[in-house]
Design a protein around this motif. Structure first.
Motif, PDB file in Angstrom:
ATOM      1  N   GLU A 325      10.086   4.157  -0.484  1.00 54.07           N
ATOM      2  CA  GLU A 325       8.946   3.251  -0.455  1.00 54.07           C
ATOM      3  C   GLU A 325       8.477   2.908   0.960  1.00 54.07           C
ATOM      4  O   GLU A 325       7.267   2.826   1.214  1.00 54.07           O
ATOM      5  CB  GLU A 325       9.287   1.960  -1.224  1.00 54.07           C
ATOM      6  CG  GLU A 325       8.126   1.011  -1.402  1.00 54.07           C
ATOM      7  CD  GLU A 325       7.040   1.564  -2.314  1.00 54.07           C
ATOM      8  OE1 GLU A 325       5.876   1.145  -2.158  1.00 54.07           O
ATOM      9  OE2 GLU A 325       7.366   2.409  -3.173  1.00 54.07           O
ATOM     10  N   PRO A 326       9.381   2.695   1.937  1.00 51.65           N
ATOM     11  CA  PRO A 326       8.914   2.383   3.301  1.00 51.65           C
ATOM     12  C   PRO A 326       8.117   3.515   3.952  1.00 51.65           C
ATOM     13  O   PRO A 326       7.417   3.272   4.937  1.00 51.65           O
ATOM     14  CB  PRO A 326      10.221   2.142   4.070  1.00 51.65           C
ATOM     15  CG  PRO A 326      11.211   1.750   3.038  1.00 51.65           C
ATOM     16  CD  PRO A 326      10.854   2.569   1.832  1.00 51.65           C
ATOM     17  N   LEU A 327       8.217   4.731   3.429  1.00 54.06           N
ATOM     18  CA  LEU A 327       7.499   5.872   4.002  1.00 54.06           C
ATOM     19  C   LEU A 327       6.146   6.088   3.339  1.00 54.06           C
ATOM     20  O   LEU A 327       5.413   7.002   3.711  1.00 54.06           O
ATOM     21  CB  LEU A 327       8.340   7.152   3.847  1.00 54.06           C
ATOM     22  CG  LEU A 327       9.760   7.097   4.409  1.00 54.06           C
ATOM     23  CD1 LEU A 327      10.453   8.445   4.215  1.00 54.06           C
ATOM     24  CD2 LEU A 327       9.760   6.694   5.867  1.00 54.06           C
ATOM     25  N   ARG A 328       5.797   5.247   2.394  1.00 52.45           N
ATOM     26  CA  ARG A 328       4.553   5.387   1.631  1.00 52.45           C
ATOM     27  C   ARG A 328       3.471   4.504   2.245  1.00 52.45           C
ATOM     28  O   ARG A 328       3.622   3.284   2.333  1.00 52.45           O
ATOM     29  CB  ARG A 328       4.785   4.997   0.176  1.00 52.45           C
ATOM     30  CG  ARG A 328       3.533   4.937  -0.667  1.00 52.45           C
ATOM     31  CD  ARG A 328       3.869   4.585  -2.109  1.00 52.45           C
ATOM     32  NE  ARG A 328       2.668   4.485  -2.932  1.00 52.45           N
ATOM     33  CZ  ARG A 328       2.683   4.376  -4.252  1.00 52.45           C
ATOM     34  NH1 ARG A 328       3.839   4.367  -4.907  1.00 52.45           N
ATOM     35  NH2 ARG A 328       1.560   4.278  -4.929  1.00 52.45           N
ATOM     36  N   ILE A 329       2.364   5.124   2.650  1.00 53.97           N
ATOM     37  CA  ILE A 329       1.247   4.400   3.267  1.00 53.97           C
ATOM     38  C   ILE A 329      -0.031   4.711   2.488  1.00 53.97           C
ATOM     39  O   ILE A 329      -0.357   5.879   2.239  1.00 53.97           O
ATOM     40  CB  ILE A 329       1.052   4.798   4.748  1.00 53.97           C
ATOM     41  CG1 ILE A 329       2.361   4.620   5.526  1.00 53.97           C
ATOM     42  CG2 ILE A 329      -0.078   3.986   5.365  1.00 53.97           C
ATOM     43  CD1 ILE A 329       2.861   3.204   5.615  1.00 53.97           C
ATOM     44  N   ALA A 330      -0.753   3.674   2.112  1.00 51.32           N
ATOM     45  CA  ALA A 330      -2.052   3.838   1.463  1.00 51.32           C
ATOM     46  C   ALA A 330      -3.127   3.544   2.501  1.00 51.32           C
ATOM     47  O   ALA A 330      -3.248   2.424   2.989  1.00 51.32           O
ATOM     48  CB  ALA A 330      -2.177   2.895   0.270  1.00 51.32           C
ATOM     49  N   ALA A 331      -3.915   4.549   2.848  1.00 54.50           N
ATOM     50  CA  ALA A 331      -4.920   4.412   3.902  1.00 54.50           C
ATOM     51  C   ALA A 331      -6.283   4.081   3.315  1.00 54.50           C
ATOM     52  O   ALA A 331      -6.538   4.270   2.120  1.00 54.50           O
ATOM     53  CB  ALA A 331      -4.996   5.699   4.716  1.00 54.50           C
ATOM     54  N   ALA A 332      -7.180   3.602   4.173  1.00 56.58           N
ATOM     55  CA  ALA A 332      -8.554   3.327   3.754  1.00 56.58           C
ATOM     56  C   ALA A 332      -9.261   4.636   3.443  1.00 56.58           C
ATOM     57  O   ALA A 332      -9.037   5.650   4.108  1.00 56.58           O
ATOM     58  CB  ALA A 332      -9.294   2.571   4.855  1.00 56.58           C
ATOM     59  N   PRO A 333     -10.116   4.660   2.430  1.00 56.95           N
ATOM     60  CA  PRO A 333     -10.818   5.894   2.077  1.00 56.95           C
ATOM     61  C   PRO A 333     -11.881   6.259   3.089  1.00 56.95           C
ATOM     62  O   PRO A 333     -12.284   5.436   3.924  1.00 56.95           O
ATOM     63  CB  PRO A 333     -11.449   5.556   0.720  1.00 56.95           C
ATOM     64  CG  PRO A 333     -11.630   4.072   0.754  1.00 56.95           C
ATOM     65  CD  PRO A 333     -10.465   3.546   1.535  1.00 56.95           C
ATOM     66  N   SER A 334     -12.337   7.497   3.031  1.00 55.43           N
ATOM     67  CA  SER A 334     -13.424   7.926   3.899  1.00 55.43           C
ATOM     68  C   SER A 334     -14.706   7.201   3.517  1.00 55.43           C
ATOM     69  O   SER A 334     -14.847   6.684   2.407  1.00 55.43           O
ATOM     70  CB  SER A 334     -13.626   9.437   3.773  1.00 55.43           C
ATOM     71  OG  SER A 334     -14.054   9.774   2.469  1.00 55.43           O
ATOM     72  N   ALA A 335     -15.654   7.167   4.444  1.00 56.07           N
ATOM     73  CA  ALA A 335     -16.909   6.458   4.196  1.00 56.07           C
ATOM     74  C   ALA A 335     -17.668   7.053   3.016  1.00 56.07           C
ATOM     75  O   ALA A 335     -18.245   6.326   2.193  1.00 56.07           O
ATOM     76  CB  ALA A 335     -17.772   6.486   5.452  1.00 56.07           C
ATOM     77  N   SER A 336     -17.679   8.386   2.888  1.00 56.40           N
ATOM     78  CA  SER A 336     -18.385   9.022   1.777  1.00 56.40           C
ATOM     79  C   SER A 336     -17.742   8.682   0.444  1.00 56.40           C
ATOM     80  O   SER A 336     -18.418   8.559  -0.576  1.00 56.40           O
ATOM     81  CB  SER A 336     -18.430  10.537   1.972  1.00 56.40           C
ATOM     82  OG  SER A 336     -17.114  11.079   1.971  1.00 56.40           O
ATOM     83  N   PHE A 337     -16.435   8.502   0.432  1.00 57.80           N
ATOM     84  CA  PHE A 337     -15.738   8.111  -0.787  1.00 57.80           C
ATOM     85  C   PHE A 337     -16.156   6.711  -1.207  1.00 57.80           C
ATOM     86  O   PHE A 337     -16.419   6.442  -2.381  1.00 57.80           O
ATOM     87  CB  PHE A 337     -14.228   8.170  -0.563  1.00 57.80           C
ATOM     88  CG  PHE A 337     -13.413   7.946  -1.811  1.00 57.80           C
ATOM     89  CD1 PHE A 337     -13.020   9.014  -2.591  1.00 57.80           C
ATOM     90  CD2 PHE A 337     -13.035   6.671  -2.204  1.00 57.80           C
ATOM     91  CE1 PHE A 337     -12.268   8.827  -3.738  1.00 57.80           C
ATOM     92  CE2 PHE A 337     -12.298   6.466  -3.352  1.00 57.80           C
ATOM     93  CZ  PHE A 337     -11.910   7.546  -4.117  1.00 57.80           C
ATOM     94  N   GLU A 338     -16.247   5.804  -0.237  1.00 54.34           N
ATOM     95  CA  GLU A 338     -16.644   4.425  -0.535  1.00 54.34           C
ATOM     96  C   GLU A 338     -18.087   4.352  -1.008  1.00 54.34           C
ATOM     97  O   GLU A 338     -18.439   3.505  -1.827  1.00 54.34           O
ATOM     98  CB  GLU A 338     -16.447   3.553   0.704  1.00 54.34           C
ATOM     99  CG  GLU A 338     -14.989   3.304   1.056  1.00 54.34           C
ATOM    100  CD  GLU A 338     -14.839   2.347   2.206  1.00 54.34           C
ATOM    101  OE1 GLU A 338     -15.578   2.507   3.202  1.00 54.34           O
ATOM    102  OE2 GLU A 338     -14.008   1.421   2.116  1.00 54.34           O
TER     103      GLU A 338
END
Length: 377
Positions: A325-338
Motif C-alpha cells: 500500500e505505501p507504494l501505491r500513488i494515485a495521481a491527478a488525471p491529464s487535462a484532457s481526461f478532466e
C-alpha cells in the motif's frame, strides 16, 4: 527544463516511418533532450529520424543545458540512435535510459514512435515524479469505462488479462494498464535498477514493474484517454500473452523470494504456497476419483481442496496488497481526461509531415551500419 528538472524523452521506434517524424516535431518545449532509438527498422524509419532530428537541432541556436545543477551544456536536443541489429522494444528503451542517465537528466519519459501518445499531456505524466510523490508514473487508459472505447477489442482483452497477471506478479495492485508505454521515472530510481536483468522485448514494461517493486519504489497511475488510429500494433497477443505469462511467473517467484523469504518465512509466501497446493490437490483428487469411478468422493475432496486453496490465495493477495500500500500513488488525471474529451482518431494524431516521410518505406538509406550501433545527428 520542467520546474527545475532536466527532462529527457526516450522514443523507441521500429518501422514507424509514418509517425516518428511527427513525434519528434511535437516534443514539448520543456524537453531538454530526446533520444530517438531506431531498433533496426526495415522501412525508412532511420532516415526519417535523422532528417527530423537535424531539422530540430538546427532550430536550437543555443546549447541546451543538461542538468538542473548547472551540468555541461548539450549540443543537440535530439539524438538519433540506431541499433546494429533488432533487439526488441525493451532494449531500445534501455539504450535511451542509459544515455539519459549519462547526460544528467533528472526525469526520463518514454513515449513511443507511433504517435499514439499525446505530447500535450506529458506534464501530467511527469508531475508525480517531479513533485516527489512517486518514483515512476504510468498512464492509465482504463481509468474509466468510456476511455476504453478507443481501444480495439482484442487489445482491450489482452490488456485486461495482462493487467491481472501483472498485479499478482508485481505487487502493484492498483495498476490497470501495465502495457501503457507512456511513462516517467526519476533518474535516482532508474539508477538503482540492474539493467542487465530487465527484459529486452515487449514484456519490458511488466518486468520493470516487478523490479521497481523489489526495489521498494512508489508507482503512480495517471488517468488518460486511449488514442488509436489505423496503425498496426507490434504486439501479437496470441504469442505475446503466453510468453509474458511465463516471464511474469518467473518474476513473481523472484519477488516472493526477495520480499517475503530472504528475511525469514512471511505469511504471504505461506498462504500462496498453501493455495497452490490446495488447488492442485483438489484437481488431482478429481482425476483420481474419475479414474476409480468414485465420483462422489472425488467431488467432495475436490470441492474441499479448491475452496481451501482459493481461500489461501485470496488471503495471500490481500496481505500482499496491504504490504504494498505505501507504494501505491494515485495521481491527478491529464487535462484532457478532466475535460472529458473523446479519444483521438488517426486524423488527429501526429505523423510525418512531408512527402519523403510517406514514401520512407521504399527509400530507406543503407548507410553502412550493419554491424555496429550508430549515434548520429
Amino acid at each position: 527544463m520542467y520546474r527545475g528538472n532536466a527532462v529527457g524523452v526516450v522514443v523507441p521506434a521500429y518501422d514507424e516511418a509514418r509517425f516518428v517524424g511527427g513525434v519528434i516535431d511535437t516534443l514539448p518545449a520543456f524537453v531538454d533532450r530526446a533520444y530517438v532509438v531506431d531498433d533496426r527498422s526495415t522501412d525508412g524509419t532511420w532516415e526519417v529520424i535523422r532528417r527530423h532530428a537535424a531539422r530540430e537541432n538546427e532550430r536550437e541556436a543555443a546549447p541546451v543545458v543538461a542538468a538542473a545543477d548547472g551540468g555541461a551544456p548539450l549540443d543537440r536536443r535530439v539524438v538519433p540512435i540506431r541499433h546494429a541489429v533488432n533487439r526488441g522494444r525493451g532494449a531500445a528503451v534501455k539504450t535511451g535510459y542509459e544515455r539519459a542517465l549519462a547526460d544528467g537528466m533528472d526525469v526520463i519519459v518514454v513515449m513511443d514512435g507511433d504517435g499514439q501518445m499525446d505530447p500535450d499531456i506529458m506534464p501530467a505524466i511527469i508531475d508525480p515524479v517531479v513533485d516527489g510523490d512517486a518514483d515512476y508514473a504510468v498512464g492509465d487508459r482504463l481509468a474509466a469505462r468510456d476511455t476504453r472505447r478507443g481501444m480495439p477489442p482484442w487489445r482491450l482483452f489482452g490488456n485486461l488479462l495482462l493487467s491481472g497477471l501483472t498485479r499478482i506478479a508485481s505487487g502493484y495492485w492498483h495498476i490497470r494498464d501495465p502495457q501503457n508505454g507512456y511513462t516517467a521515472v526519476s533518474a535516482d530510481a532508474l539508477s538503482e535498477l540492474e539493467f542487465d536483468r530487465l527484459y529486452d522485448q515487449y514484456g519490458f514494461l511488466n518486468d520493470l514493474l516487478v523490479n521497481l517493486n523489489v526495489a521498494g519504489k512508489r508507482v503512480a497511475t495517471v488517468p488518460m484517454r486511449a488514442r488509436y488510429g489505423d496503425e498496426e500494433s507490434g504486439i501479437r497477443y496470441s504469442t505475446f500473452v503466453p510468453g509474458l505469462s511465463f516471464l511474469l511467473l518467473r518474476d513473481f517467484l523472484w519477488r516472493l523470494r526477495v520480499r517475503y523469504l530472504d528475511g525469514g518465512v512471511h505469511p504471504v509466501a505461506v498462504l500462496y504456497a498453501l493455495g497452490v497446493v490446495g488447488v492442485l490437490a483438489g484437481v488431482l483428487r478429481l482425476v483420481g476419483g474419475v479414474a476409480s469411478k468414485d465420483r462422489d468422493g472425488a467431488g467432495r475432496a475436490t470441492l474441499a481442496g479448491v475452496i481451501g486453496g482459493v481461500a489461501s490465495l485470496g488471503g495471500a493477495m490481500l496481505l500482499d496488497s496491504r504490504a504494498n500500500e505505501p507504494l501505491r500513488i494515485a495521481a491527478a488525471p491529464s487535462a484532457s481526461f478532466e475535460r472529458d474529451e473523446p479519444s483521438d482518431s488517426q486524423s488527429s494524431r501526429v505523423g510525418g509531415d512531408d512527402e519523403s516521410d510517406r514514401r520512407g518505406d521504399s527509400e530507406s538509406e543503407t548507410d553502412g551500419v550493419a554491424d555496429r550501433e550508430v549515434i548520429g545527428g
